[in-house]
Design an enzyme around this catalytic site. Structure first.
Site, PDB file in Angstrom:
ATOM      1  CB  ILE A 269      -0.978  -0.015   1.194  1.00  9.88           C
ATOM      2  CG1 ILE A 269      -0.235  -0.149   2.527  1.00  9.88           C
ATOM      3  CG2 ILE A 269      -1.961  -1.164   1.046  1.00  9.88           C
ATOM      4  CD1 ILE A 269      -1.151  -0.097   3.752  1.00  9.88           C
TER       5      ILE A 269
ATOM      6  NE  ARG B  48      18.019  -9.247   9.248  1.00  7.66           N
ATOM      7  CZ  ARG B  48      17.994 -10.316   8.458  1.00  7.66           C
ATOM      8  NH1 ARG B  48      17.129 -11.283   8.686  1.00  7.66           N
ATOM      9  NH2 ARG B  48      18.840 -10.425   7.463  1.00  7.66           N
TER      10      ARG B  48
ATOM     11  N   PRO C  44      16.387  -0.592   5.752  1.00  4.96           N
ATOM     12  CG  PRO C  44      18.553  -0.531   6.582  1.00  4.96           C
ATOM     13  CD  PRO C  44      17.693  -1.209   5.554  1.00  4.96           C
TER      14      PRO C  44
ATOM     15  CD  GLU D 137      -0.957  -0.006  12.448  1.00  2.00           C
ATOM     16  OE1 GLU D 137      -0.513  -1.177  12.373  1.00  2.00           O
ATOM     17  OE2 GLU D 137      -2.109   0.241  12.804  1.00  2.00           O
TER      18      GLU D 137
END
Ligand code: MCN
Ligand code: MOS
Length: 776
Positions: free
Chosen positions: A485, A666, A670, A743
């Site tokens: 998304i 982990r 990144p 979130e």
């Protein structure tokens, strides 16, 4: 199978590889490498086709009709003029006799957020309710004709706000928290604070409005629908239409943002499906921006009263907490304001009750971190108030209440780097230079405020399947029904396969978002990445094993009868581990074995789970809340630090700096994890200062139902954001060691900003958003 293939971009992704990545990591861009999103270029160039851009032959346009009262009945609906209008094919209302069945709600194992079924009766339960659909040759014709439909109502008084005497709150016993003896310990506490914290209705507002294209072919139905969860869409649509799930095909390769608003289809999709069946024409329905405000629900308004008691030296003894959220008259939607209350700190006594208050509103929905978000706003503001009541630095107060285990469930943490997050965030922010007294820091006419807060989000899990296909031309394809998304699913799944099969991830095609692809659950609850990485990585390992076996078993292979342990798969060949170039190319290997392709399917379901059970598991959200990690408490953690500048004369608040330290375990990528974190933080900034659905007390109407009046944070509102990763791999949480990302970034931001505003001004605003009128 369906699904649009996505070739993951050009070599440009490599530019982001950090200096610490090893040469092999950079070459293959496997798990943990910071590469750009493969779908990014396609989206920017308009090459990623969204649902509503699909254009079947003979498609016609549906426009929904929405009610203009909040409560009552339709006494007359005259569509004669609309039907005679140019280009109109049909108008369907409750008088048309089109059947739409009640879907099973999410809470009962189904996939419906709202059980309201449009055009089945004349009852009105909220303003802006979908009560009809006009179908015409063009969108403009349908829009005009919809304005010609005459509707008379018999209006009854609506319950618009939760403080209405007629509102009847419902208790939700499963959400009760009773740890220790909260009342008794509260009475013994030397210092007590008490506040009521409220958040208004908030709306997800993805850039892509809710829209669908539906097409019947006999008894089979295809729906192009922006979806966070195609398995859920399939379930709900099949129920609405009273058909076999196997006959419903959902296609959703790209989603223009959801933020929790696209887990399931809403009633405009039911109307489109019913109308298209009747008319035997494909139909496209797109809600207008105003219609999105009531065609589905956003975050409900919440209120919580939190009493906190502590010892003089800052040990929190007790929390007593009472909260509610608004819901609709016909469905229970829960925004649990106690999600983090008993979890964040070492609080030995907590008593909490959460209720829902039914009103004349559309059933509210999920919005980024439902529950955790308002819960953290209450708790983290209360922590700041307690810090001031005690005269202890807010960071120091948190450190004194650091929890060595989960006090709510009494389980050990899986991994827990909240303390590291506090310290790393404080250091990067320069927290030690803060002078504690409100209004003590200024720059000219601007008051400077520094505030902080903590955040957390749980690790949820739903098993999934994944398929890998290696074609004779050497092309590798990864397939899953899961969604991207805007998060990076396409990219990280390629990285998972690349790592195992040692091929550059940008050469791998990933196909997603289609019910004909291998089973996956929702892109919700910040868990899809962990769920799918486990399945894809498992499939890749199986493929590696199959390729090596094939290479030693094929008589034509140069590796025939070699020791499998000495072989590896890398750079598009099976070869002796130490001798690049001396192996057999993957395509050639398949050709020599007379195979067009090699397909491997892996899954993370419990062994022996039947196909039917699997389908049920990925189609239910109840499962996600239950399938938490056994034996440990697994969560992501964060610390938010914010600087605000408040104009002393005008009360305008600007966020000047944001620094966050995050423990998401982990990181699979990144760059993308940071992108997710800062996305959440920007949304939190909007929540703190701007976002508020304004409801007309007379008609229960959302007054500011457009993006000119419903304010969200834009670039000019957002400062540079520093994020720091303090996580370590958590292999108890997920197969590849990652924890929740999507979130986490929003949780605690509003409290950190509110706390900074207090530090700047000495005014405590407990009611979001923090607007000028509340500061003057
Ligand atoms: N990631 C990572 N390392 C991890 C976990 C995740 O690098 N350990 C990165 C990956 O790029 C992954 C992304 O973060 O694709 C999100 O992973 P995850 O936390 O598992 O969340 P989901 O894939 O389940 O995505 C849903 C989540 C939710 S619930 C909301 S709400 C939200 C969010 O994602 N809505 C979004 N982020 C959004 N981002 C965009 N652009 N648009 C939305 O609508
Ligand atoms: Mo996210 S609100 O769980 O879709």
């Amino acid at each position: 199978a369906g699904g649009i293939g996505l070739r993951l971009g050009s070599a440009q992704g490599a530019e982001q590889a950090s200096a610490t990545d090893s040469a092999a990591e950079q070459k293959y861009q496997g798990v943990g490498v910071a590469r750009s999103r493969g779908d990014g270029r396609l989206k920017i160039c308009g090459e990623a086709t969204y649902a509503v851009e699909h254009q079947p032959e003979d498609v016609v346009y549906g426009v929904v009709i929405q009610s203009t009262i909040a409560s009552g009945r339709i006494t007359r609906m005259n569509a004669d003029n609309a039907r005679r209008s140019t280009g109109v094919l049909a108008v369907y209302t409750h008088q048309s006799g089109l059947k739409i069945n009640k879907p099973t709600p999410i809470a009962k194992g189904g996939a419906a957020q709202s059980t309201y079924t449009p055009i089945q009766d004349d009852i009105i339960i909220h303003n802006g309710q979908n009560i009809g659909i006009v179908v015409a040759q063009t969108f403009e014709q349908a829009t005009y004709a919809a304005s010609l439909v005459e509707i008379d109502y018999e209006e009854t008084p609506a319950i618009v706000f939760a403080d209405d005497a007629r509102a009847a709150p419902k208790n939700l016993d499963p959400l009760n928290i009773d740890v220790g003896n909260a009342r008794q310990s509260m009475d013994s506490a030397a210092v007590r604070t008490r506040g009521t914290y409220t958040t208004p209705r908030e709306y997800n507002m993805p850039m892509e409005p809710h829209a669908c294209v539906v097409q019947w072919q006999g008894e089979r139905l295809t729906v192009w629908e922006p979806s966070q969860w195609v398995a859920g869409a399939k379930t709900e649509i099949a129920q609405w239409m009273g058909m076999d799930k196997a006959d419903v095909h959902i296609v959703s390769p790209y989603v223009g943002g959801g933020f929790g608003s696209k887990p399931v289809p809403y009633t405009h999709v039911a109307l489109a499906c019913a109308a298209a069946r009747e008319l035997k024409r494909p139909i496209k329905v797109s809600l207008t921006r105003p219609q999105v405000f009531t065609g589905l629900g956003g975050r409900p308004a919440t209120s919580q009263t939190l009493e906190m008691g502590a010892t003089r030296d800052g040990k929190i003894l007790s929390v007593i907490h009472d909260s509610f959220n608004e819901t609709s008259l016909h469905d229970v939607h829960i925004e649990a304001c106690n999600r983090v209350t008993a979890l964040m700190y070492a609080i030995p006594n907590v008593h909490s009750r959460h209720r829902v208050v039914p009103l004349n509103t559309v059933t509210p929905g999920w919005m980024r971190a439902p529950g955790e978000n308002p819960s953290a706003f209450g708790l983290e503001t209360a922590m700041d108030e307690m810090a001031y009541a005690l005269g202890i630095d807010p960071l120091e107060l948190r450190l004194r209440n650091w929890p060595d285990h989960d006090f709510k469930s009494n389980l050990p943490w899986s991994t827990h780097h909240l303390r590291d997050a506090w310290l790393a965030g404080a250091k990067a922010f320069g927290w030690e230079k803060r002078t504690p007294v409100p209004r003590s820091m200024r720059d000219g006419h601007e008051l400077i405020g520094w505030g902080m807060a903590s955040g957390t989000y749980p690790v949820n899990r739903i098993p999934a399947e994944a398929k890998l296909i290696l074609r004779q031309d050497g092309q590798l394809i990864v397939q899953s029904a899961g969604a991207d998304i805007g998060t990076g699913t396409y990219t990280i799944l390629a990285q998972a396969a690349a790592e195992v099969l040692q091929m550059p991830s940008e050469t791998i095609i990933v196909q997603l978002g289609d019910t004909q692809l291998p089973l996956a659950g929702v892109a919700g609850g910040s868990q899809l990445a962990g769920n799918l990485m486990g399945a894809v990585s498992k499939a890749a390992n199986m493929m590696r094993e199959r390729l090596i076996t094939l290479a030693v078993e094929q008589p034509a292979s140069p590796l025939h009868q070699m020791d499998k342990n000495h072989l590896t798969v890398a750079d598009g060949e099976v070869r002796p581990a130490m001798r690049p170039g001396r192996g057999i190319a993957l395509g050639e290997l398949l050709r020599s074995a007379h195979m067009d392709s090699l397909e491997v399917m892996a899954d993370t379901f419990k062994e022996g789970t039947s196909a039917q059970e699997r389908e049920a598991i990925v189609s239910s959200l109840g499962q996600s809340t239950h399938s938490v990690v056994p034996g440990v408490s697994a969560h992501s953690w964060s610390a938010q630090f914010v600087e605000v500048r408040v104009d002393e004369d005008f009360g305008t608040v600007r966020v000047k700096r944001m620094v966050a330290a995050m423990d998401s375990g982990r990181l699979y990528n990144p760059k993308l994890a940071r992108s997710q974190w800062i996305g959440g933080m920007v949304m939190g900034l909007g929540q703190a200062l701007l976002e508020e659905g304004v409801i007309d007390p007379r008609h229960g109407r959302v007054i500011n139902n457009n993006l000119a009046d419903y304010l969200v944070a834009i670039n000019a509102d957002v400062p540079d954001i520093i994020t720091i990763d303090v996580g370590e791999p958590d292999y108890r949480a997920t197969a590849l060691g990652g924890k929740a990302v999507g979130e986490l970034g929003i949780v605690g931001v509003a409290a950190a900003i509110g706390n900074a505003v207090y530090h700047a001004t000495g005014k405590r605003v407990r009611d979001l958003p923090i607007t000028m009128d509340k500061l003057i």
